[in-house]
Design a protein around this motif. Structure first.
Motif, PDB file in Angstrom:
ATOM      1  N   MET A   1       0.832  -1.214   0.000  1.00  0.00           N
ATOM      2  CA  MET A   1       0.000   0.000   0.000  1.00  0.00           C
ATOM      3  C   MET A   1       0.863   1.259   0.000  1.00  0.00           C
ATOM      4  SD  MET A   1      -3.092   0.684  -0.268  1.00  0.00           S
ATOM      5  CE  MET A   1      -3.749   2.310  -0.537  1.00  0.00           C
ATOM      6  N   ARG A   2       1.915   1.189   0.810  1.00  0.00           N
ATOM      7  CA  ARG A   2       2.809   2.341   0.900  1.00  0.00           C
ATOM      8  C   ARG A   2       3.524   2.575  -0.428  1.00  0.00           C
ATOM      9  NH1 ARG A   2       4.247   4.356   5.860  1.00  0.00           N
ATOM     10  NH2 ARG A   2       5.620   6.140   5.652  1.00  0.00           N
ATOM     11  N   ALA A   3       3.873   1.447  -1.056  1.00  0.00           N
ATOM     12  CA  ALA A   3       4.553   1.558  -2.353  1.00  0.00           C
ATOM     13  C   ALA A   3       3.615   2.190  -3.378  1.00  0.00           C
ATOM     14  CB  ALA A   3       5.000   0.180  -2.829  1.00  0.00           C
ATOM     15  N   VAL A   4       2.344   1.823  -3.333  1.00  0.00           N
ATOM     16  CA  VAL A   4       1.365   2.403  -4.261  1.00  0.00           C
ATOM     17  C   VAL A   4       1.242   3.902  -4.013  1.00  0.00           C
ATOM     18  CG1 VAL A   4      -1.059   2.426  -4.911  1.00  0.00           C
ATOM     19  CG2 VAL A   4       0.075   0.252  -4.488  1.00  0.00           C
ATOM     20  N   THR A   7       4.263   5.641  -5.308  1.00  0.00           N
ATOM     21  CA  THR A   7       4.214   5.695  -6.771  1.00  0.00           C
ATOM     22  C   THR A   7       3.271   6.796  -7.237  1.00  0.00           C
ATOM     23  OG1 THR A   7       4.600   3.316  -6.805  1.00  0.00           O
ATOM     24  CG2 THR A   7       3.830   4.326  -8.855  1.00  0.00           C
ATOM     25  N   GLU A  10       4.854  10.111  -6.828  1.00  0.00           N
ATOM     26  CA  GLU A  10       5.864  10.318  -7.878  1.00  0.00           C
ATOM     27  C   GLU A  10       5.199  10.721  -9.183  1.00  0.00           C
ATOM     28  OE1 GLU A  10       8.134   6.726  -8.177  1.00  0.00           O
ATOM     29  OE2 GLU A  10       9.130   7.028  -6.242  1.00  0.00           O
ATOM     30  N   ILE A  11       4.091  10.060  -9.523  1.00  0.00           N
ATOM     31  CA  ILE A  11       3.391  10.382 -10.767  1.00  0.00           C
ATOM     32  C   ILE A  11       2.906  11.821 -10.729  1.00  0.00           C
ATOM     33  CG2 ILE A  11       1.294   9.893 -12.106  1.00  0.00           C
ATOM     34  CD1 ILE A  11       1.639   6.948 -11.320  1.00  0.00           C
ATOM     35  N   ILE A  13       4.029  14.321  -8.998  1.00  0.00           N
ATOM     36  CA  ILE A  13       5.163  15.255  -9.099  1.00  0.00           C
ATOM     37  C   ILE A  13       5.644  15.356 -10.540  1.00  0.00           C
ATOM     38  CG2 ILE A  13       7.600  15.605  -8.474  1.00  0.00           C
ATOM     39  CD1 ILE A  13       6.934  14.395  -5.726  1.00  0.00           C
ATOM     40  N   LEU A  14       5.777  14.214 -11.201  1.00  0.00           N
ATOM     41  CA  LEU A  14       6.253  14.227 -12.596  1.00  0.00           C
ATOM     42  C   LEU A  14       5.274  14.973 -13.499  1.00  0.00           C
ATOM     43  CD1 LEU A  14       7.621  10.585 -12.900  1.00  0.00           C
ATOM     44  CD2 LEU A  14       8.962  12.663 -13.174  1.00  0.00           C
ATOM     45  N   VAL A  15       3.975  14.735 -13.302  1.00  0.00           N
ATOM     46  CA  VAL A  15       2.983  15.389 -14.158  1.00  0.00           C
ATOM     47  C   VAL A  15       2.989  16.902 -13.921  1.00  0.00           C
ATOM     48  CG1 VAL A  15       0.508  15.667 -14.548  1.00  0.00           C
ATOM     49  CG2 VAL A  15       1.485  13.391 -14.434  1.00  0.00           C
ATOM     50  N   VAL A  17       5.419  18.831 -12.628  1.00  0.00           N
ATOM     51  CA  VAL A  17       6.669  19.428 -13.117  1.00  0.00           C
ATOM     52  C   VAL A  17       6.695  19.423 -14.645  1.00  0.00           C
ATOM     53  CG1 VAL A  17       9.179  19.153 -13.188  1.00  0.00           C
ATOM     54  CG2 VAL A  17       7.969  18.847 -11.041  1.00  0.00           C
ATOM     55  N   GLY A  18       6.241  18.319 -15.246  1.00  0.00           N
ATOM     56  CA  GLY A  18       6.212  18.225 -16.705  1.00  0.00           C
ATOM     57  C   GLY A  18       5.336  19.289 -17.333  1.00  0.00           C
ATOM     58  N   CYS A  19       4.139  19.431 -16.798  1.00  0.00           N
ATOM     59  CA  CYS A  19       3.222  20.448 -17.338  1.00  0.00           C
ATOM     60  C   CYS A  19       3.786  21.853 -17.137  1.00  0.00           C
ATOM     61  CB  CYS A  19       1.856  20.350 -16.661  1.00  0.00           C
ATOM     62  SG  CYS A  19       0.907  18.936 -17.217  1.00  0.00           S
ATOM     63  N   LEU A  21       6.928  22.808 -16.826  1.00  0.00           N
ATOM     64  CA  LEU A  21       8.031  23.029 -17.768  1.00  0.00           C
ATOM     65  C   LEU A  21       7.511  23.243 -19.180  1.00  0.00           C
ATOM     66  CD1 LEU A  21      10.827  20.465 -16.820  1.00  0.00           C
ATOM     67  CD2 LEU A  21      11.102  22.939 -17.075  1.00  0.00           C
TER      68      LEU A  21
END
Lengths: 256, 213
Positions: A1-4, A7, A10-11, A13-15, A17-19, A21
């Motif tokens: 559960m913690r890993a989910v 994850t 992380e998704i 943050i990436l989305v 930061v991606g948007c 940028l």
């Protein structure tokens, strides 16, 4: 559960930061930025009227006739996709006044002359997609007519102007001599230069690569929106490919 | 105390796969290949957003202009960001999921267009070739399908790997009290003792069976 959970964080943050940028760089970049809200593929022109309408209507009528052996009377406004664009469908055809017999014959002969070779290349069994431009509502002009205009003394006086709707790289690699570049995806950069020549011209012949390339349609729409009269705009569907295939003169680089 | 990640292998599966995974090499290989390719493809698209927009438009998905333009603007950056994260070894699972989503979204669209061209032109699938917009130019679609499947497998390796060897995450573990991997070998720890996995936390046995003092 913690890993989910990790994850998912992380998704996110990436989305984010991606948007961030992506849209920031898009806003500040000098070349190649896109206006996010603009419909770059709106090819809708106005409802054609007058002589231009007659020419377009005649071409459409000829397109509905069964194909003749020499490829004569083939409309350049061939459908590529089985689905027509909403804009093309919504523009009602104008057939108020028929073209003169001479005009229709000239057009058909011109198409027959140039259409034979093209049709040999592009003839497809029924039900299959045909190569060539997607349907549009601008006046078309054939290679033969373009060559006549190119050699017309009025062209050197600026009464006929060629508009190249391709990007910098393609334009500098080669273009019709005297053509002015007008990339429809960089309107602000090229509009003033194109309008300066188009406003003084009687015929504005717009071309791009030819074949499936639709940039000339979008460039025509931009010119129309900017105030160039519909009757002045002609779409050279064969484009650069057909021009060079006919071994016509070319210029490279930029003319000062 | 941090709990073990649910994606860790069960104890009884000390199989070849686990032993391979513990080395960190499959993850490293997957990261380098996938990360490098996605950085390259993103950079190619970033160099000419207009060309990428035109390629997306050719799919005729009847998307609103705002959505189409946003994809053209943002997608190259997602690719570069995910590729960079993979190369560096941070946000590995997040990057892997995003890459898998992109592949699962675009591969059927490309195939659909390929089937359309097959039907329209009457050519076999193996002869269908066009620029799908991935950044590699005109490609045979059968090759592209195999490539995308391989990329998907690599992203699954990254997603399910329990190792964090050769990653920036392991290097930064000293600053992360909730790091769920062994600080020594980088492997997922189910019952971490002082941040170590069971193997690293268990002192080695002497041949006579006496543990070291």
């Amino acid at each position: 559960m913690r890993a989910v959970k990790t994850t998912l964080v992380e998704i996110i943050i990436l989305v984010v930061v991606g948007c961030g940028l992506a849209f920031t760089v898009n806003a500040v970049r000098a070349k190649g930025s896109l206006k996010v809200t603009k419909d770059y593929f709106d090819r809708g022109g106005p409802v054609p009227s007058g002589e231009g309408a007659a020419r377009v209507a005649s071409a459409k009528r000829q397109a509905q006739e069964p194909e003749k052996p020499m490829g004569a009377a083939i409309s350049p406004n061939r459908k590529v996709s089985s689905e027509t664009s909403p804009q093309a469908e919504s523009a009602p055809p104008q057939a108020e006044s028929a073209p003169s017999l001479g005009e229709a014959l000239d057009y058909a002969v011109a198409e027959g002359t140039n259409g034979g070779a093209a049709n040999a290349e592009t003839a497809k069994p029924e039900g299959e997609k045909a190569a060539g431009h997607i349907q549009h509502d601008y006046q078309s002009i054939t290679l033969k007519e373009v060559i006549e205009v190119f050699n017309d003394p009025l062209t050197s006086k600026g009464l006929n102007v060629f508009v190249d709707a391709r990007n910098d790289q393609h334009f500098e690699e080669g273009h019709i001599p005297g053509a002015v570049q007008f990339d429809p995806y960089e309107v602000e950069q090229y509009l003033d230069g194109a309008m300066e020549k188009a406003n003084a011209a009687e015929k504005v012949i717009v071309y791009c690569n030819g074949g499936d390339c639709e940039d000339s349609i979008y460039a025509s729409r931009e010119l129309l929106t900017a105030g160039v009269p519909y009757e002045s705009i002609y779409l050279f569907e064969g484009g650069w490919k057909e021009w060079t295939a006919a071994n016509q003169p070319v210029s490279q680089g930029r003319e000062e | 105390m941090a709990t073990a990640p649910s994606l860790a292998f069960p104890a009884q599966q000390t199989s070849l796969i686990r032993r391979l995974d513990e080395t960190g090499l499959p993850l490293l290989l997957a990261r380098v290949i996938l990360g490098g390719l996605f950085i390259y493809m993103g950079a190619v698209k970033l160099g000419d957003p207009v060309a990428f927009l035109k390629l997306i438009n050719q799919y005729q998905m009847n998307l609103p202009p705002f959505f189409l333009n946003s994809v053209a603007v943002a997608l190259p950056w997602f690719e570069i960001l995910c590729g960079t994260a993979l190369i560096l070894g941070i946000f590995l699972r997040g990057s892997a999921v995003l890459i898998a989503i992109m592949l699962l979204a675009f591969t059927p669209v490309v195939l659909n267009r390929a089937f359309g061209i097959m039907a329209a032109e009457g050519i076999p699938f193996m002869d269908v070739k066009f620029d799908c917009g991935c950044g590699a130019g005109e490609v045979y679609i059968w090759k592209k399908t195999i490539e995308n499947t391989a990329f998907l497998l690599l992203s699954l390796i990254v997603l399910f790997s329990c190792s964090r060897r050769f990653t920036l995450e392991l290097f930064l573990a000293r600053y992360n009290p909730e790091f769920l991997f062994c600080r020594l070998c980088g492997y997922a720890s189910r019952q971490p003792k002082a941040g170590l996995c069971e193997k690293c936390a268990t002192p080695p046995q002497l041949p006579i069976g006496q543990p070291l003092a």
